[in-house]
Design an enzyme around this catalytic site. Structure first.
Site, PDB file in Angstrom:
ATOM      1  N   ASP A  54       0.816  -1.226   0.000  1.00 39.67           N
ATOM      2  CA  ASP A  54       0.000   0.000   0.000  1.00 39.67           C
ATOM      3  C   ASP A  54       0.846   1.271   0.000  1.00 39.67           C
ATOM      4  OD1 ASP A  54      -2.021  -1.857   0.227  1.00 39.67           O
ATOM      5  OD2 ASP A  54      -2.849  -1.075   2.099  1.00 39.67           O
ATOM      6  N   CYS A  93      -4.041  -6.136  -2.456  1.00 36.71           N
ATOM      7  CA  CYS A  93      -2.911  -6.978  -2.043  1.00 36.71           C
ATOM      8  C   CYS A  93      -2.794  -8.392  -2.614  1.00 36.71           C
ATOM      9  CB  CYS A  93      -2.902  -7.089  -0.520  1.00 36.71           C
ATOM     10  SG  CYS A  93      -3.061  -5.543   0.359  1.00 36.71           S
ATOM     11  N   HIS A 152      -0.056 -14.201   2.467  1.00 36.75           N
ATOM     12  CA  HIS A 152      -1.415 -13.913   1.991  1.00 36.75           C
ATOM     13  C   HIS A 152      -1.784 -14.700   0.727  1.00 36.75           C
ATOM     14  CE1 HIS A 152      -4.688 -10.517   1.703  1.00 36.75           C
ATOM     15  NE2 HIS A 152      -5.109 -11.596   2.339  1.00 36.75           N
TER      16      HIS A 152
END
Length: 497
Positions: A54, A93, A152
């Site tokens: 980010d 993401c 992730h």
């Protein structure tokens, strides 16, 4: 006669000393690696990926920041080539990282959404095993591989970093984490003691190769420390290395060290000041990593790539200027990111590369540099850009770069081709921009160039037909909306009003 014998004996002794010395390892070379091994390693570059989370387009010095200091990143960027038109594969993401590591748009294998929190319980899988990660390809071609930080991409066995081609993993498996152990460890222990079975993964212990560890440092510093450890360990290996340093900074929660925030006392807005401290910690870590590369004689043969996984959040301290939009958007601010390449004697110093590139291009480009074999079966969406990048020519003339983000009942889309970009966002109509002249997407030229707009929208529609239904949703209730509204059919998405 005696003199001749003495002379012959002297020469023979010198020769024997030279022969003996030639077999001694040079302790100054590549962390005690023999010369022959060092030569073998030098034939393939080390590849170091530094990925922020980010980070805004204007939040590093080399991309125009006036208030956030990034001296270490700036040194590398200015000593290498800054890529000014660099795109990732998705504006948030998880899908962005999936695209980067697979070389394929995440939409083509059902990973258009982030894995939801605690995905090991709610989903039970990750990026499909049919996708060979870049790390696995490089591992199979003789690289020592490491991943430090945010994953992730799957939190259950089979989808773990160690199962996807990484020899060494230190970090966390979810989509984010709190930064101060003194704060998140007591929260975790309290919930654990209370019998909570599904504890938020922002609080769970970090791990090293599948085993929980008790971390004591601010998370960004800890990841930098482990990256330095990996580089030092790699110097003793008889193979080149690939390191995926995946910081979660400056992703929320906004948490910075007091000493880092004091550097930015002139920034009045607290969120911006905290955010600046978080970026500064990343910069400090990269500086330590460069020191480790130099100390182990690996710096000259290391390609360093720096970028963000998507655009920043202005509501959480970021600045995407001069781009329009933010994280999650198909405006430029959502998926056009700061990026540079640095590699002494291989990447031109002090240059800017202004032609469009995609994170999809890393996979085939690195395969070429590493002499690796591309996987059979799945067609990569990127291309090897190295020769064009090196010569300063466009690698994607006439080719498309797509982005699509699904919202509550509709989809945002964009497509770039050379100087042109068509964008549809927030239920608005299709708009056309000369993105080279109008980086802020301010002047819609669609009515003046209807054929160009039609061409780009039709290309995006054809691309959409390669997509598959999402394997998971975030938030999870979007699953019902997807089915009820038949979002996968894109009924009104490609209509030009």
């Amino acid at each position: 006669m005696i003199k001749n014998n003495i002379k012959s004996l002297f020469v023979f002794s010198i020769l024997m000393i030279l022969v003996a010395c030639s077999g001694v390892k040079d302790k100054s070379l590549k962390g005690n690696v023999p010369t022959s091994v060092a030569s073998a390693k030098a034939s393939k570059p080390n590849i170091l990926f530094v990925l922020c989370d980010d980070l805004g387009y204007a939040d590093v010095g080399f991309n125009g920041s006036k208030d956030i200091l990034t001296p270490e990143l700036d040194k590398l960027a200015n000593g290498g080539t800054i890529l000014t038109s660099a795109y990732v594969t998705h504006p948030f993401c998880g899908p962005s990282r999936a695209g980067l590591l697979t070389g394929r748009y995440p939409h083509t294998f059902g990973s258009q959404f982030n894995l939801p929190k605690n995905s090991e319980v709610s989903v039970g899988e990750g990026i499909p095993l049919s996708e060979k990660f870049m790390s696995k390809m490089l591992q199979e071609s003789g690289y020592h591989t490491g991943a430090m930080g945010k994953w992730h991409l799957g939190a259950v066995p089979g989808y773990h970093p160690n199962d996807r081609g990484f020899d060494d993993f230190y970090g966390f498996l979810g989509g984010g984490h709190e930064y101060f152990p003194r704060e998140f460890i007591p929260k975790y222990e309290k919930q654990k003691a209370a019998g909570v079975k599904n504890i938020w993964d922002y609080l769970t212990p970090l791990e090293h190769n599948g085993k929980e560890v008790t971390e004591t440092e601010y998370i960004t510093d800890a990841l930098s420390r482990e990256a330095v450890r990996f580089v030092n360990d790699a110097s003793k290996e008889d193979k080149p290395f690939f390191l995926y340093l995946s910081y979660n900074a400056p992703h929320t929660p906004l948490e910075a060290k007091e000493e880092d925030m004091k550097v930015f006392e002139n920034i009045k807005d607290k969120d911006r000041r905290t955010y600046a401290g978080m970026v500064y910690a990343v910069d400090r870590g990269v500086g330590k990593l460069v020191e480790a590369l130099k100390a182990t004689n690996q710096y000259e043969n290391t390609l360093i790539v720096f970028l963000s996984d998507n655009g920043g959040r202005p509501d959480k301290g970021a600045d995407n200027a001069p781009l329009r939009g933010r994280k999650g958007d198909t405006w430029e601010g959502g998926f056009r990111v700061p990026m540079f390449f640095h590699w002494p004697n291989h990447v031109a110093a002090g240059n800017h590369y202004d032609h469009p590139v995609s994170a999809l291009d890393f996979y085939p480009t690195f395969a070429d540099l590493a002499g690796a074999t591309l996987p059979a079966g799945n067609k990569l969406d990127g291309k090897n850009i190295w020769n064009d990048f090196s010569s300063g020519t466009t690698a994607r003339k006439g080719e498309m770069i797509f982005s699509m983000r699904h919202r509550n009942g509709f989809s945002d889309v964009s497509v770039r081709q050379d100087d042109w970009k068509a964008t549809k966002a927030y239920k608005g109509g299709w708009k056309l921009y000369n993105i080279t002249n109008d980086i802020g997407e301010e002047k819609d030229l669609g009515s003046q160039n209807p054929e160009k707009l039609k061409l780009l929208v039709e290309a995006a529609e054809i691309w959409s037909k390669t997509h598959t239904k999402p394997r998971w949703f975030d938030p999870e209730n979007l699953s019902e909306i997807w089915d009820e509204q038949k979002m996968g059919e894109f009924k009104d998405t490609f209509i030009i009003n």
